[in-house]
Design a protein around this motif. Structure first.
Motif, PDB file in Angstrom:
ATOM      1  N   VAL A  16      20.091  48.647  51.694  1.00 28.14           N
ATOM      2  CA  VAL A  16      21.134  49.105  50.781  1.00 28.14           C
ATOM      3  C   VAL A  16      21.238  48.047  49.701  1.00 28.14           C
ATOM      4  N   GLU A  17      21.027  48.449  48.457  1.00 32.23           N
ATOM      5  CA  GLU A  17      21.047  47.508  47.335  1.00 32.23           C
ATOM      6  C   GLU A  17      22.056  47.993  46.299  1.00 32.23           C
ATOM      7  N   ARG A  18      22.891  47.081  45.804  1.00 33.41           N
ATOM      8  CA  ARG A  18      23.910  47.420  44.824  1.00 33.41           C
ATOM      9  C   ARG A  18      24.033  46.326  43.770  1.00 33.41           C
ATOM     10  N   GLU A  19      24.523  46.743  42.601  1.00 33.59           N
ATOM     11  CA  GLU A  19      24.845  45.828  41.508  1.00 33.59           C
ATOM     12  C   GLU A  19      26.232  46.177  40.985  1.00 33.59           C
ATOM     13  N   LEU A  20      26.788  45.269  40.228  1.00 30.84           N
ATOM     14  CA  LEU A  20      28.071  45.480  39.560  1.00 30.84           C
ATOM     15  C   LEU A  20      27.843  45.341  38.071  1.00 30.84           C
ATOM     16  N   VAL A  21      28.475  46.211  37.290  1.00 28.17           N
ATOM     17  CA  VAL A  21      28.396  46.093  35.845  1.00 28.17           C
ATOM     18  C   VAL A  21      29.791  46.287  35.250  1.00 28.17           C
ATOM     19  N   VAL A  67      30.238  47.362  23.257  1.00 25.51           N
ATOM     20  CA  VAL A  67      30.730  46.140  22.611  1.00 25.51           C
ATOM     21  C   VAL A  67      30.267  44.919  23.389  1.00 25.51           C
ATOM     22  N   GLU A  68      30.347  45.023  24.723  1.00 25.30           N
ATOM     23  CA  GLU A  68      29.981  43.900  25.578  1.00 25.30           C
ATOM     24  C   GLU A  68      29.557  44.456  26.930  1.00 25.30           C
ATOM     25  N   LEU A  69      28.609  43.759  27.558  1.00 20.26           N
ATOM     26  CA  LEU A  69      28.106  44.204  28.848  1.00 20.26           C
ATOM     27  C   LEU A  69      27.762  42.985  29.687  1.00 20.26           C
ATOM     28  N   VAL A  70      28.146  43.019  30.947  1.00 21.68           N
ATOM     29  CA  VAL A  70      27.725  41.983  31.893  1.00 21.68           C
ATOM     30  C   VAL A  70      27.353  42.690  33.185  1.00 21.68           C
ATOM     31  N   ARG A  71      26.212  42.270  33.737  1.00 23.43           N
ATOM     32  CA  ARG A  71      25.684  42.921  34.934  1.00 23.43           C
ATOM     33  C   ARG A  71      25.341  41.850  35.958  1.00 23.43           C
ATOM     34  N   SER A  72      25.787  42.067  37.184  1.00 21.23           N
ATOM     35  CA  SER A  72      25.500  41.104  38.238  1.00 21.23           C
ATOM     36  C   SER A  72      24.066  41.262  38.700  1.00 21.23           C
ATOM     37  N   GLY A  73      23.634  40.309  39.466  1.00 18.94           N
ATOM     38  CA  GLY A  73      22.357  40.467  40.140  1.00 18.94           C
ATOM     39  C   GLY A  73      22.517  41.417  41.306  1.00 18.94           C
ATOM     40  N   ALA A  74      21.415  41.939  41.771  1.00 21.08           N
ATOM     41  CA  ALA A  74      21.443  42.844  42.917  1.00 21.08           C
ATOM     42  C   ALA A  74      21.791  42.070  44.183  1.00 21.08           C
ATOM     43  N   VAL A  75      22.517  42.717  45.058  1.00 24.16           N
ATOM     44  CA  VAL A  75      22.734  42.221  46.412  1.00 24.16           C
ATOM     45  C   VAL A  75      22.229  43.304  47.348  1.00 24.16           C
ATOM     46  N   ALA A  76      21.702  42.914  48.494  1.00 22.79           N
ATOM     47  CA  ALA A  76      21.112  43.894  49.395  1.00 22.79           C
ATOM     48  C   ALA A  76      21.189  43.426  50.842  1.00 22.79           C
ATOM     49  N   VAL A  77      21.287  44.380  51.741  1.00 19.54           N
ATOM     50  CA  VAL A  77      21.205  44.141  53.179  1.00 19.54           C
ATOM     51  C   VAL A  77      20.335  45.229  53.783  1.00 19.54           C
ATOM     52  N   THR A  78      19.730  44.918  54.920  1.00 15.50           N
ATOM     53  CA  THR A  78      18.924  45.917  55.599  1.00 15.50           C
ATOM     54  C   THR A  78      19.832  46.936  56.267  1.00 15.50           C
TER      55      THR A  78
END
Length: 187
Positions: free
Chosen positions: A93-98, A155-166
């Protein structure tokens, strides 16, 4: 001259989950290894784990299998690196935040809010000229959301790195000494 192993035609995205001792300088050594091998890191996330003495570094990069295998072998040789696993996209399961600040005046605000509703994401800040939207999800979902919001003017964007667990009951830290959750929590 070093060969560049970044995004190339035919390269595949790979996600590495790296357990390391939570010590100063470990992140610099890990990322330095990628730089020395001419890999471009697409996404990087570092966080604590169920144990305060262990951190998890999640790295995504586009690479061919052979150079990636070499970098994994070299990572295993680094001091304070405990375990490295390449995560299978079907078994993780992999997710990011934006956070996206998008133009939204009186005329366009309802259209932006319809997109927010469609993607089941949240507005976290309202201004007469902009809306700031928070979204979490898989990379494809976030890319699609940003694509629909782009015509309004980001106007502005910030995106986290991916986080993941099996997926499933097993933890990456299972074979690392002293990482049984019950053992740590009962201290």
């Amino acid at each position: 001259m070093a060969q560049y192993y970044g995004i190339r035609p035919g390269s595949q995205p790979h996600t590495l989950s790296v357990l390391v001792e939570n010590r100063p300088g470990v992140l610099a050594r890990v990322t330095g290894l990628f730089a020395r091998r001419s890999f471009n890191i697409d996404s990087l996330s570092v966080s604590s784990t169920e144990r305060p003495d262990i951190s998890r570094i999640t790295v995504t990069a586009y690479a061919d299998p052979d150079p990636l295998e070499q970098i994994i072998k070299q990572l295993n040789k680094l001091l304070h690196v405990l375990k490295i696993v390449e995560l299978d996209p079907d078994q993780a399961v992999e997710r990011e935040l934006v956070l996206i600040k998008v133009k939204a005046n009186e005329r366009t605000r309802s259209d932006v809010l319809e997109i927010v509703k469609l993607f089941r994401v949240r507005v976290v800040d309202v201004h007469p000229e902009t809306l700031t939207i928070e979204a979490t999800g898989a990379q494809g979902k976030l890319d699609a959301l940003m694509g629909l919001l782009a015509p309004f003017g980001v106007v502005e964007l910030v995106r986290s790195g991916a986080v993941a667990v099996t997926r499933g009951p097993k933890a990456l830290s299972e074979k690392v000494p002293g990482t049984e959750i019950g053992e740590f929590m009962n201290r």
